[in-house]
Design an enzyme around this catalytic site. Structure first.
Site, PDB file in Angstrom:
ATOM      1  N   LYS A 186     -10.453   5.256   8.854  1.00 52.19           N
ATOM      2  CA  LYS A 186      -9.952   4.032   8.186  1.00 52.19           C
ATOM      3  C   LYS A 186      -8.437   3.949   8.317  1.00 52.19           C
ATOM      4  CE  LYS A 186      -9.142   4.020   3.652  1.00 52.19           C
ATOM      5  NZ  LYS A 186      -7.813   3.644   3.145  1.00 52.19           N
ATOM      6  N   ASN A 187      -7.747   4.999   7.939  1.00 56.66           N
ATOM      7  CA  ASN A 187      -6.287   4.920   7.869  1.00 56.66           C
ATOM      8  C   ASN A 187      -5.639   4.833   9.247  1.00 56.66           C
ATOM      9  OD1 ASN A 187      -6.452   4.815   5.143  1.00 56.66           O
ATOM     10  ND2 ASN A 187      -6.076   6.996   4.827  1.00 56.66           N
TER      11      ASN A 187
ATOM     12  N   CYS B 153      -5.487   0.954  -3.714  1.00 55.73           N
ATOM     13  CA  CYS B 153      -5.954   1.716  -4.891  1.00 55.73           C
ATOM     14  C   CYS B 153      -4.852   1.845  -5.942  1.00 55.73           C
ATOM     15  CB  CYS B 153      -6.394   3.112  -4.462  1.00 55.73           C
ATOM     16  SG  CYS B 153      -7.973   3.132  -3.605  1.00 55.73           S
TER      17      CYS B 153
ATOM     18  N   ARG C  35       3.551   3.514  -6.350  1.00 57.99           N
ATOM     19  CA  ARG C  35       3.488   3.112  -4.931  1.00 57.99           C
ATOM     20  C   ARG C  35       4.547   2.075  -4.572  1.00 57.99           C
ATOM     21  NH1 ARG C  35      -2.695   3.017  -2.840  1.00 57.99           N
ATOM     22  NH2 ARG C  35      -1.713   3.967  -1.023  1.00 57.99           N
TER      23      ARG C  35
ATOM     24  N   ASP D 257      -6.232  12.688  -0.747  1.00 57.96           N
ATOM     25  CA  ASP D 257      -7.452  11.879  -0.717  1.00 57.96           C
ATOM     26  C   ASP D 257      -8.705  12.716  -0.954  1.00 57.96           C
ATOM     27  OD1 ASP D 257      -6.222   9.712   1.957  1.00 57.96           O
ATOM     28  OD2 ASP D 257      -5.787   9.803  -0.184  1.00 57.96           O
TER      29      ASP D 257
ATOM     30  N   ARG E 203     -14.676   0.418   0.604  1.00 58.35           N
ATOM     31  CA  ARG E 203     -13.410   0.206   1.303  1.00 58.35           C
ATOM     32  C   ARG E 203     -13.134   1.302   2.309  1.00 58.35           C
ATOM     33  NH1 ARG E 203      -8.766   0.451  -2.172  1.00 58.35           N
ATOM     34  NH2 ARG E 203      -7.838   0.180  -0.110  1.00 58.35           N
TER      35      ARG E 203
END
Ligand code: EPZ
Length: 495
Positions: free
Chosen positions: A57-58, A154, A159, A374, A469
């Site tokens: 994903k990232n 998230c 952030r 994560d 997601r």
């Protein structure tokens, strides 16, 4: 195919090929996990068999953002097309005018950004994901301007985007964050009246090249090796005029994948994987073909699923060096980890291998090659079933222990102080019991699924849109490993 799983090369004329499914059983068509659905898990259960890992994903999010730098088309293979984050990123690119051909079956995406006519992506899609913010770098570099909404993603901490803003300014951009304010006149009973300003709505970041011609090479030291800021500044610098030096950068594998993609598009990025990058800007980059590497966090999650259910499963494709911290910890706990071949790992925690119970261990998350933040939530779920107590310290994000409350509903004994949790394990494994839970973020959500696999009775999890997601077909893959897990439309009362 080169030994490392990620490869990129200049684009030859091509056609979208038929899929080579790794596991004929697991459907390539992904049925996206939606917000209004719940997962019902009956436990305890043991898993067995093999699980295929989807594309990262990232990595996909930043590679898709990087296509904005390239003239003519880019072809990406092995993209986790079933993830809602991938779909949000594609909507962001489309909202800018990119042409996208999408082949869900064989996980291929063709992106052409020559038609991009806007520098302000759709705010609504921006709010869905953090990765959307990465487009500020390539938009500024190629089109000299960008107006992007502050990122979503998230809710696991503050952030901020200060490193992005200061880094882009170091490359000759004029950057400002603008908020919409609402002024209210409030009569105060006593002496005088006051004007109170209320911030209504997310801010936007407005950026353009200060010299009106383009970005200029420069040097910038990141106070913290932020993954997103590193990737965004790499993309911006790859088309800046001159040489850029970025120091104290992130060393995550996703950063290396992006550097490989950029270099195969004609850029000059040196030092990816170290804490210093040197980038010689180029005035034009061309499209290339790229294979998205497997998702190391998904692979790590399934390794933890094997451990928590005291099972033996094999996982591929996976790059063991991307997960060495987790592998070391699982070995300390008593798991047997075997490398079957180049990209397959076997994880065994079956009672025959593990004397009484797995042993607890302490974890402190930190940037790569440290323990991945994560994987902190699913690791905590495992530690609630290990013997002895364990300390979990979250040092990357300042609010990433939201899953503790939900795990406590299953009977887990956890005490929290700031960003540190003390997890009291168990001598016997299965002391957790089923309950109704709610996922509040992606990795916290998957921790609840893992705990539900070993809790006595039925566990029901709502808010599973978060899980969709970042995990493709999670429930189907677990079903194929033998888990009793069902997805169903939530009743209104469960939402
Ligand atoms: C990336 O997020 C990943 N997301 C995250 O994965 C991952 O947890 C994180 O890197 C760390 O590995 C994507 O790649 C899309 P950071 P990112 O910037 O880039 C502070 C998942 O579950 N910071 O490295 O947003 C920040 O507040 C997600 O897949 C600043 O202070 O992470 C945080 O405390 C969650 N100023 C720390 O750095 C800035 O300008 C690490 O954040 C930027 C960041």
């Amino acid at each position: 195919m080169a030994t490392s799983l990620c490869y990129a090369k200049p684009l030859k004329p091509f056609s979208l090929r038929l899929p080579q499914t790794q596991n004929p059983q697991i459907p390539t068509q992904t049925t996206q996990i939606r917000e209004a659905e719940t997962l019902t898990i009956t436990g305890p259960t043991q898993l067995s068999g093999h699980v295929p890992i989807s594309g990262s994903k990232n990595s996909s999010l930043c590679l898709l953002a990087a296509t904005l730098l390239c003239s003519n088309s880019c072809l990406l293979h092995n993209v986790p097309t079933g993830l809602s984050d991938t779909k949000a990123m594609l909507s962001i690119l489309r909202s800018l005018g990119a042409k996208i051909e999408f082949n869900e079956r064989n996980k291929e995406i063709l992106v052409n950004t020559d038609g991009v006519g806007r520098v302000e992506p759709c705010l609504e899609e921006m709010r869905k994901i953090r990765g959307g913010f990465f487009v500020i770098g390539p938009l500024l570099a190629r089109f000299g301007e960008a107006v992007v909404g502050l990122p979503g993603g998230c809710d696991i901490g503050e952030r901020p985007v200060d490193l992005y803003v200061r880094g882009l300014r170091a490359l000759g951009a004029a950057v400002e964050i603008s908020y919409v304010f609402f002024s209210a006149f409030l009569p105060i009973l006593s002496q005088d009246s006051a004007i109170r300003q209320e911030k209504v709505g997310d801010g936007r970041v407005l950026a353009h090249s200060a010299n009106g011609k383009g970005l200029v090479g420069g040097s910038f030291h990141l106070d913290f090796p932020s993954v997103g800021a590193t990737e965004t500044l790499m993309m911006a610098a790859s088309m800046a005029d001159g040489v850029t030096v970025l120091s104290n950068v992130a060393k995550e594998p996703e950063v290396i994948d992006l550097a490989r993609f950029l270099n195969d598009s004609g850029a000059c990025v040196y030092g990816a994987g170290s804490d210093k990058l040197l980038i010689k800007g180029k005035c034009q980059l061309r499209g290339c073909e790229c294979y998205v590497p497997p998702d190391r966090i998904e692979a790590g999650t399934f390794m933890l699923a094997a451990a928590i259910t005291r099972s033996l499963i094999s996982i591929s494709p996976v790059t063991p060096s991307h997960l060495s911290c987790l592998i070391d910890k699982l070995k300390i706990a008593g798991c047997k980890i075997t490398r079957c071949n180049n990209d397959t790992l076997e994880v065994s925690a079956i009672p025959e291998n593990v004397c009484e119970n797995l042993r607890g261990f302490n974890v402190r998350t930190s940037p790569f090659p440290g323990f991945p933040t994560d994987l902190q939530p699913p690791t905590m779920a495992l530690l609630t079933t290990c013997s002895g107590s364990s300390i979990v310290e979250e040092s990357v994000f300042d609010r990433r222990l939201g899953h503790v409350r939900e795990l406590q509903k299953l009977g887990a004994k956890i005490q929290v102080c700031g960003s540190t949790a003390l997890v009291f394990g168990r001598e016997t494994r299965s002391a957790l019991h089923g309950s109704q839970l709610r996922a509040a973020d992606l990795r916290g959500g998957v921790a609840l699924v893992l705990a539900g696999l070993v809790a006595e009775g039925t566990t029901q999890i709502s808010g599973i849109g978060h899980i969709g997601r970042g995990y493709e077909n999670l429930d189907t893959k677990l079903q194929f490993l033998g888990a009793d897990i069902k997805r169903s439309i939530a009743m209104a009362s469960q939402l």
